[in-house]
Design a protein around this motif. Structure first.
Motif, PDB file in Angstrom:
ATOM      1  N   VAL A 193      -6.213   1.345   5.512  1.00 52.19           N
ATOM      2  CA  VAL A 193      -5.027   0.669   4.972  1.00 52.19           C
ATOM      3  C   VAL A 193      -5.315  -0.819   4.795  1.00 52.19           C
ATOM      4  O   VAL A 193      -5.003  -1.418   3.760  1.00 52.19           O
ATOM      5  N   ARG A 194      -5.958  -1.427   5.801  1.00 51.47           N
ATOM      6  CA  ARG A 194      -6.266  -2.864   5.712  1.00 51.47           C
ATOM      7  C   ARG A 194      -7.277  -3.147   4.600  1.00 51.47           C
ATOM      8  O   ARG A 194      -7.142  -4.129   3.874  1.00 51.47           O
ATOM      9  N   ARG A 195      -8.289  -2.284   4.475  1.00 50.08           N
ATOM     10  CA  ARG A 195      -9.301  -2.474   3.421  1.00 50.08           C
ATOM     11  C   ARG A 195      -8.655  -2.388   2.042  1.00 50.08           C
ATOM     12  O   ARG A 195      -8.906  -3.211   1.159  1.00 50.08           O
ATOM     13  N   VAL A 196      -7.826  -1.380   1.859  1.00 49.58           N
ATOM     14  CA  VAL A 196      -7.155  -1.163   0.582  1.00 49.58           C
ATOM     15  C   VAL A 196      -6.219  -2.339   0.273  1.00 49.58           C
ATOM     16  O   VAL A 196      -6.183  -2.841  -0.855  1.00 49.58           O
ATOM     17  N   ALA A 197      -5.475  -2.782   1.282  1.00 50.50           N
ATOM     18  CA  ALA A 197      -4.546  -3.909   1.096  1.00 50.50           C
ATOM     19  C   ALA A 197      -5.294  -5.175   0.700  1.00 50.50           C
ATOM     20  O   ALA A 197      -4.776  -6.012  -0.048  1.00 50.50           O
ATOM     21  N   ALA A 198      -6.528  -5.314   1.177  1.00 52.36           N
ATOM     22  CA  ALA A 198      -7.339  -6.502   0.877  1.00 52.36           C
ATOM     23  C   ALA A 198      -8.038  -6.396  -0.479  1.00 52.36           C
ATOM     24  O   ALA A 198      -8.787  -7.290  -0.871  1.00 52.36           O
ATOM     25  N   GLY A 199      -7.817  -5.267  -1.178  1.00 51.18           N
ATOM     26  CA  GLY A 199      -8.403  -5.122  -2.507  1.00 51.18           C
ATOM     27  C   GLY A 199      -9.737  -4.403  -2.535  1.00 51.18           C
ATOM     28  O   GLY A 199     -10.432  -4.403  -3.552  1.00 51.18           O
TER      29      GLY A 199
ATOM     30  N   ARG B  36      -7.667   5.733 -10.351  1.00 45.50           N
ATOM     31  CA  ARG B  36      -7.781   4.360  -9.853  1.00 45.50           C
ATOM     32  C   ARG B  36      -7.146   4.171  -8.478  1.00 45.50           C
ATOM     33  O   ARG B  36      -6.558   3.129  -8.197  1.00 45.50           O
ATOM     34  N   VAL B  37      -7.253   5.200  -7.636  1.00 46.59           N
ATOM     35  CA  VAL B  37      -6.794   5.018  -6.262  1.00 46.59           C
ATOM     36  C   VAL B  37      -7.801   4.119  -5.543  1.00 46.59           C
ATOM     37  O   VAL B  37      -8.970   4.062  -5.920  1.00 46.59           O
ATOM     38  N   SER B  38      -7.325   3.414  -4.535  1.00 46.43           N
ATOM     39  CA  SER B  38      -8.201   2.486  -3.807  1.00 46.43           C
ATOM     40  C   SER B  38      -8.837   3.129  -2.589  1.00 46.43           C
ATOM     41  O   SER B  38      -9.868   2.687  -2.106  1.00 46.43           O
ATOM     42  N   GLY B  39      -8.197   4.188  -2.073  1.00 44.43           N
ATOM     43  CA  GLY B  39      -8.730   4.830  -0.878  1.00 44.43           C
ATOM     44  C   GLY B  39      -8.534   6.328  -0.908  1.00 44.43           C
ATOM     45  O   GLY B  39      -7.624   6.846  -1.569  1.00 44.43           O
ATOM     46  N   TYR B  40      -9.420   7.029  -0.183  1.00 41.82           N
ATOM     47  CA  TYR B  40      -9.385   8.486  -0.157  1.00 41.82           C
ATOM     48  C   TYR B  40      -9.870   8.909   1.222  1.00 41.82           C
ATOM     49  O   TYR B  40     -11.022   8.682   1.572  1.00 41.82           O
ATOM     50  N   LEU B  41      -8.988   9.502   2.014  1.00 42.50           N
ATOM     51  CA  LEU B  41      -9.284   9.746   3.425  1.00 42.50           C
ATOM     52  C   LEU B  41      -8.851  11.138   3.843  1.00 42.50           C
ATOM     53  O   LEU B  41      -7.840  11.654   3.359  1.00 42.50           O
ATOM     54  N   LEU B  42      -9.623  11.742   4.740  1.00 39.30           N
ATOM     55  CA  LEU B  42      -9.232  13.041   5.302  1.00 39.30           C
ATOM     56  C   LEU B  42      -8.075  12.859   6.285  1.00 39.30           C
ATOM     57  O   LEU B  42      -8.035  11.890   7.036  1.00 39.30           O
TER      58      LEU B  42
ATOM     59  N   CYS C  75       0.388  -2.639  -6.236  1.00 43.53           N
ATOM     60  CA  CYS C  75       0.480  -1.733  -5.076  1.00 43.53           C
ATOM     61  C   CYS C  75      -0.775  -0.866  -5.039  1.00 43.53           C
ATOM     62  O   CYS C  75      -1.051  -0.116  -5.968  1.00 43.53           O
ATOM     63  N   ARG C  76      -1.538  -0.957  -3.956  1.00 45.94           N
ATOM     64  CA  ARG C  76      -2.767  -0.157  -3.805  1.00 45.94           C
ATOM     65  C   ARG C  76      -2.415   1.223  -3.276  1.00 45.94           C
ATOM     66  O   ARG C  76      -1.429   1.370  -2.536  1.00 45.94           O
ATOM     67  N   THR C  77      -3.221   2.210  -3.617  1.00 45.65           N
ATOM     68  CA  THR C  77      -2.932   3.570  -3.161  1.00 45.65           C
ATOM     69  C   THR C  77      -4.056   4.125  -2.293  1.00 45.65           C
ATOM     70  O   THR C  77      -5.235   3.926  -2.576  1.00 45.65           O
ATOM     71  N   LEU C  78      -3.649   4.816  -1.242  1.00 45.30           N
ATOM     72  CA  LEU C  78      -4.579   5.493  -0.334  1.00 45.30           C
ATOM     73  C   LEU C  78      -4.167   6.960  -0.292  1.00 45.30           C
ATOM     74  O   LEU C  78      -3.061   7.285   0.144  1.00 45.30           O
ATOM     75  N   ILE C  79      -5.043   7.833  -0.782  1.00 38.72           N
ATOM     76  CA  ILE C  79      -4.750   9.266  -0.828  1.00 38.72           C
ATOM     77  C   ILE C  79      -5.222   9.940   0.460  1.00 38.72           C
ATOM     78  O   ILE C  79      -6.332   9.690   0.932  1.00 38.72           O
TER      79      ILE C  79
ATOM     80  N   VAL D 121       0.846  -1.199   0.000  1.00 38.85           N
ATOM     81  CA  VAL D 121       0.000   0.000   0.000  1.00 38.85           C
ATOM     82  C   VAL D 121       0.880   1.248   0.000  1.00 38.85           C
ATOM     83  O   VAL D 121       1.853   1.316   0.767  1.00 38.85           O
ATOM     84  N   ALA D 122       0.531   2.225  -0.846  1.00 36.95           N
ATOM     85  CA  ALA D 122       1.205   3.523  -0.825  1.00 36.95           C
ATOM     86  C   ALA D 122       0.235   4.543  -0.253  1.00 36.95           C
ATOM     87  O   ALA D 122      -0.851   4.746  -0.808  1.00 36.95           O
ATOM     88  N   VAL D 123       0.587   5.139   0.875  1.00 29.70           N
ATOM     89  CA  VAL D 123      -0.229   6.192   1.492  1.00 29.70           C
ATOM     90  C   VAL D 123       0.374   7.518   1.034  1.00 29.70           C
ATOM     91  O   VAL D 123       1.505   7.855   1.393  1.00 29.70           O
ATOM     92  N   ILE D 124      -0.376   8.254   0.215  1.00 23.96           N
ATOM     93  CA  ILE D 124       0.173   9.421  -0.473  1.00 23.96           C
ATOM     94  C   ILE D 124      -0.639  10.678  -0.173  1.00 23.96           C
ATOM     95  O   ILE D 124      -1.852  10.701  -0.360  1.00 23.96           O
ATOM     96  N   ASP D 125       0.056  11.725   0.264  1.00 21.15           N
ATOM     97  CA  ASP D 125      -0.597  13.023   0.470  1.00 21.15           C
ATOM     98  C   ASP D 125      -0.950  13.603  -0.900  1.00 21.15           C
ATOM     99  O   ASP D 125      -0.189  13.448  -1.859  1.00 21.15           O
TER     100      ASP D 125
END
Length: 202
Positions: A115-121, A97-103, A76-80, A50-54
């Motif tokens: 992170v766990r949800r994104v890692a699980a697809g 096509r990011v997998s997650g988007y969080l404040l 590699c899944r991405t969480l913005i 997982v890549a957690v990206i600002d």
């Protein structure tokens, strides 16, 4: 073990995020970056899950970096992470096509869960950001779904709602499940809050 790449340009924020992620037994932060144009090369080297990206990074913005990362390393899944919930930005994030988007100010438990949800697809999108992307005005609910949710918000049990609306209890439960999904809520109570704040339960 979920291997994480973290890209955040503010040193204090990055340090806090690493500390939070390191508290989780199943997480390992394998790479810390402060520039968007370093993401792809670092990911190809470290092979994170997982890549957690600002979203706002120097060199290359987070969404562009995420899009490039998806092309070069699709596993590699991405969480913005973002500090502002702009509707257009969430649409861009989904297009990238990011997998997650969080404040950024989400509780630590939500970050770990995302992170766990994104890692699980799976997808992990903050409910309020999702509503903003819909414009926050037009309700995604049908009249019947809104009616069921309104009665539930007034304290009626599924069996009472079924009796009032001449439906089966199972059908009422199905409506409530659909409402939770459509509003991107965590549960019924959260769906009621989202609908109320959006002006759908007048």
């Amino acid at each position: 073990m979920i291997r994480i790449l973290l890209a955040e340009d503010m040193h204090m924020v990055r340090g806090a995020l690493v500390a939070l992620l390191d508290l989780e037994d199943d997480f390992e932060v394998v790479c810390e970056l402060e520039r968007g144009d370093e993401v792809v090369a670092a990911a190809l080297d470290k092979r994170p899950d997982v890549a957690v990206i600002d979203i706002d990074l120097p060199g290359l913005d987070g969404l562009t970096a995420a899009s490039m990362l998806h092309e070069k390393l699709p596993e590699c899944r991405t969480l913005i992470l973002t500090s502002l919930g702009r509707p257009g930005t969430l649409r861009r994030a989904l297009a990238a096509r990011v997998s997650g988007y969080l404040l950024k100010d989400a509780p630590p438990k939500e970050l770990a869960a995302a992170v766990r949800r994104v890692a699980a697809g799976h997808r992990a999108v903050d409910p309020q950001l999702a509503l903003a992307a819909w414009g926050g005005t037009d309700s995604p609910l049908t009249e019947r779904e809104t009616e069921v949710l309104r009665l539930a918000s007034e304290g009626a049990e599924a069996s009472e709602i079924a009796s009032l609306l001449h439906l089966s209890t199972g059908t009422v439960r199905n409506y409530l499940t659909t409402v939770v999904t459509k509003t991107n809520a965590r549960n019924r109570v959260d769906a009621m809050r989202i609908a109320r704040e959006s002006g759908w339960l007048l």
